[in-house]
Motif scaffolding. Structure first.
Motif, PDB file in Angstrom:
ATOM      1  N   UNK A 142     -36.330  32.321  44.143  1.00 54.04           N
ATOM      2  CA  UNK A 142     -34.987  32.897  43.992  1.00 54.04           C
ATOM      3  C   UNK A 142     -34.247  33.138  45.296  1.00 54.04           C
ATOM      4  N   UNK A 143     -34.494  32.361  46.324  1.00 57.22           N
ATOM      5  CA  UNK A 143     -33.686  32.367  47.540  1.00 57.22           C
ATOM      6  C   UNK A 143     -33.501  33.747  48.172  1.00 57.22           C
ATOM      7  N   UNK A 144     -34.558  34.441  48.447  1.00 52.10           N
ATOM      8  CA  UNK A 144     -34.469  35.710  49.157  1.00 52.10           C
ATOM      9  C   UNK A 144     -34.238  35.446  50.637  1.00 52.10           C
ATOM     10  N   UNK A 145     -33.370  36.222  51.241  1.00 47.75           N
ATOM     11  CA  UNK A 145     -33.211  36.245  52.684  1.00 47.75           C
ATOM     12  C   UNK A 145     -34.048  37.421  53.166  1.00 47.75           C
ATOM     13  N   UNK A 146     -34.967  37.177  54.084  1.00 44.83           N
ATOM     14  CA  UNK A 146     -35.857  38.226  54.559  1.00 44.83           C
ATOM     15  C   UNK A 146     -35.488  38.618  55.983  1.00 44.83           C
ATOM     16  N   UNK A 147     -35.473  39.925  56.225  1.00 46.26           N
ATOM     17  CA  UNK A 147     -35.181  40.465  57.549  1.00 46.26           C
ATOM     18  C   UNK A 147     -36.037  41.710  57.740  1.00 46.26           C
ATOM     19  N   UNK A 148     -36.981  41.654  58.666  1.00 44.09           N
ATOM     20  CA  UNK A 148     -37.951  42.722  58.893  1.00 44.09           C
ATOM     21  C   UNK A 148     -38.589  43.118  57.563  1.00 44.09           C
ATOM     22  N   UNK A 149     -38.325  44.329  57.072  1.00 46.82           N
ATOM     23  CA  UNK A 149     -38.930  44.777  55.815  1.00 46.82           C
ATOM     24  C   UNK A 149     -37.918  44.792  54.675  1.00 46.82           C
ATOM     25  N   UNK A 150     -36.879  43.947  54.778  1.00 48.05           N
ATOM     26  CA  UNK A 150     -35.835  43.860  53.751  1.00 48.05           C
ATOM     27  C   UNK A 150     -35.819  42.476  53.135  1.00 48.05           C
ATOM     28  N   UNK A 151     -35.445  42.417  51.879  1.00 49.65           N
ATOM     29  CA  UNK A 151     -35.202  41.148  51.196  1.00 49.65           C
ATOM     30  C   UNK A 151     -33.868  41.280  50.475  1.00 49.65           C
ATOM     31  N   UNK A 152     -33.050  40.235  50.536  1.00 54.91           N
ATOM     32  CA  UNK A 152     -31.735  40.247  49.919  1.00 54.91           C
ATOM     33  C   UNK A 152     -31.506  38.911  49.237  1.00 54.91           C
ATOM     34  N   UNK A 153     -30.952  38.963  48.024  1.00 50.88           N
ATOM     35  CA  UNK A 153     -30.583  37.726  47.340  1.00 50.88           C
ATOM     36  C   UNK A 153     -29.390  37.995  46.452  1.00 50.88           C
ATOM     37  N   UNK A 154     -28.687  36.939  46.134  1.00 51.66           N
ATOM     38  CA  UNK A 154     -27.566  37.012  45.212  1.00 51.66           C
ATOM     39  C   UNK A 154     -28.104  36.836  43.799  1.00 51.66           C
ATOM     40  N   UNK A 155     -27.586  37.648  42.872  1.00 49.24           N
ATOM     41  CA  UNK A 155     -28.026  37.614  41.483  1.00 49.24           C
ATOM     42  C   UNK A 155     -26.855  37.157  40.635  1.00 49.24           C
ATOM     43  N   UNK A 156     -27.126  36.396  39.606  1.00 51.63           N
ATOM     44  CA  UNK A 156     -26.062  35.963  38.696  1.00 51.63           C
ATOM     45  C   UNK A 156     -25.391  37.182  38.074  1.00 51.63           C
TER      46      UNK A 156
ATOM     47  N   UNK B 133     -21.736  41.463  56.647  1.00 49.35           N
ATOM     48  CA  UNK B 133     -21.530  41.261  58.079  1.00 49.35           C
ATOM     49  C   UNK B 133     -22.878  41.232  58.803  1.00 49.35           C
ATOM     50  N   UNK B 134     -22.848  40.709  59.994  1.00 47.09           N
ATOM     51  CA  UNK B 134     -24.052  40.404  60.761  1.00 47.09           C
ATOM     52  C   UNK B 134     -24.974  41.609  60.950  1.00 47.09           C
ATOM     53  N   UNK B 135     -24.422  42.791  61.100  1.00 47.51           N
ATOM     54  CA  UNK B 135     -25.249  43.969  61.399  1.00 47.51           C
ATOM     55  C   UNK B 135     -25.644  44.780  60.164  1.00 47.51           C
ATOM     56  N   UNK B 136     -25.299  44.332  58.975  1.00 48.17           N
ATOM     57  CA  UNK B 136     -25.596  45.103  57.762  1.00 48.17           C
ATOM     58  C   UNK B 136     -27.091  45.298  57.551  1.00 48.17           C
ATOM     59  N   UNK B 137     -27.870  44.234  57.692  1.00 46.85           N
ATOM     60  CA  UNK B 137     -29.312  44.359  57.488  1.00 46.85           C
ATOM     61  C   UNK B 137     -29.943  45.220  58.578  1.00 46.85           C
ATOM     62  N   UNK B 138     -29.392  45.179  59.787  1.00 44.84           N
ATOM     63  CA  UNK B 138     -29.854  46.070  60.860  1.00 44.84           C
ATOM     64  C   UNK B 138     -29.627  47.533  60.493  1.00 44.84           C
ATOM     65  N   UNK B 139     -28.461  47.817  59.921  1.00 44.13           N
ATOM     66  CA  UNK B 139     -28.133  49.189  59.526  1.00 44.13           C
ATOM     67  C   UNK B 139     -29.121  49.696  58.485  1.00 44.13           C
ATOM     68  N   UNK B 140     -29.355  48.899  57.449  1.00 42.26           N
ATOM     69  CA  UNK B 140     -30.277  49.316  56.387  1.00 42.26           C
ATOM     70  C   UNK B 140     -31.688  49.483  56.944  1.00 42.26           C
ATOM     71  N   UNK B 141     -32.120  48.541  57.772  1.00 38.62           N
ATOM     72  CA  UNK B 141     -33.467  48.601  58.340  1.00 38.62           C
ATOM     73  C   UNK B 141     -33.641  49.830  59.236  1.00 38.62           C
TER      74      UNK B 141
ATOM     75  N   UNK C  81     -30.635  59.812  49.264  1.00 36.11           N
ATOM     76  CA  UNK C  81     -30.687  59.203  50.591  1.00 36.11           C
ATOM     77  C   UNK C  81     -30.253  57.736  50.535  1.00 36.11           C
ATOM     78  N   UNK C  82     -30.612  57.029  49.464  1.00 38.22           N
ATOM     79  CA  UNK C  82     -30.158  55.647  49.272  1.00 38.22           C
ATOM     80  C   UNK C  82     -28.639  55.625  49.143  1.00 38.22           C
ATOM     81  N   UNK C  83     -28.093  56.549  48.364  1.00 36.63           N
ATOM     82  CA  UNK C  83     -26.641  56.637  48.198  1.00 36.63           C
ATOM     83  C   UNK C  83     -25.959  56.861  49.553  1.00 36.63           C
ATOM     84  N   UNK C  84     -26.524  57.734  50.372  1.00 35.84           N
ATOM     85  CA  UNK C  84     -25.969  58.024  51.697  1.00 35.84           C
ATOM     86  C   UNK C  84     -25.961  56.764  52.574  1.00 35.84           C
ATOM     87  N   UNK C  85     -27.076  56.023  52.582  1.00 36.97           N
ATOM     88  CA  UNK C  85     -27.183  54.815  53.407  1.00 36.97           C
ATOM     89  C   UNK C  85     -26.203  53.746  52.927  1.00 36.97           C
TER      90      UNK C  85
END
Length: 176
Positions: free
Chosen positions: A40-54, A91-99, A145-149
């Motif tokens: 399912x085409x996950x993009x992985x960054x450090x300890x995060x995974x992101x994918x687009x869902x239908x 944007x480029x720094x979004x995954x950095x922010x979450x991580x 805390x998730x809502x805050x992030x």
């Protein structure tokens, strides 16, 4: 002469890094009935995974490309848009922010027992995060805390080349 060769080498390394995709092609595994399962085409960054869902709702609002403001996408954002196969790109720094907020999310005793959190993020037709749904079993503190992030995240950018831009859903997995 030595300085010039080092400069050329550093330019080659930079070009190589810019054109290397963030995530590879999906793996395919054989199953007993002869079919195949894709990852399912996950993009992985450090300890995060992101994918687009239908998205389930096709009757939702859309924006025309003339209604949106386009900004040039960086090489990382272009790779991200290609790997997610979406008309919106974070944007480029979004995954950095979450991580960077990961220790904050898993800081209590209850949340330290959780290995990963799955979240559905819904982006509206203007690129703003309009809602989220936590799919994992979490306590009230971790949910807040998730809502805050998520409120700290920047809006998505439209990817050039599409006629209309609608609601998009992304699945985000944050691992401890």
């Amino acid at each position: 002469m030595k300085m010039r060769s080092l400069r050329v080498l550093s330019y080659l390394v930079l070009i190589f890094c810019l054109f290397t995709p963030i995530a590879g092609n999906p793996l395919v595994a054989q199953v007993s009935n002869g079919g195949a399962i894709a990852t399912n085409d996950f993009v992985e960054y450090h300890k995060l995974k992101l994918r687009s869902v239908e998205s389930a709702s096709s009757s939702s609002k859309t924006s025309e490309s003339t209604d949106l403001t386009f900004t040039p996408l960086s090489a990382v954002e272009n790779n991200l848009a290609t790997n997610l196969n979406s008309h919106w790109v974070w944007s480029e720094n979004t995954l950095d922010i979450i991580d960077s907020y990961s220790p904050f999310l898993f800081r209590t005793k209850k949340s330290a027992l959780i290995d990963e959190v799955k979240i559905l993020l819904q982006v509206n037709s203007k690129g703003s995060l309009m809602g989220f749904e936590v799919l994992s079993d979490v306590d009230k503190g971790l949910y807040e805390r998730i809502d805050y992030v998520l409120r700290k995240l920047p809006d998505c950018k439209p990817v050039p080349g599409f006629d209309t831009y609608g609601v998009e859903t992304f699945e985000l997995i944050i691992q401890k």
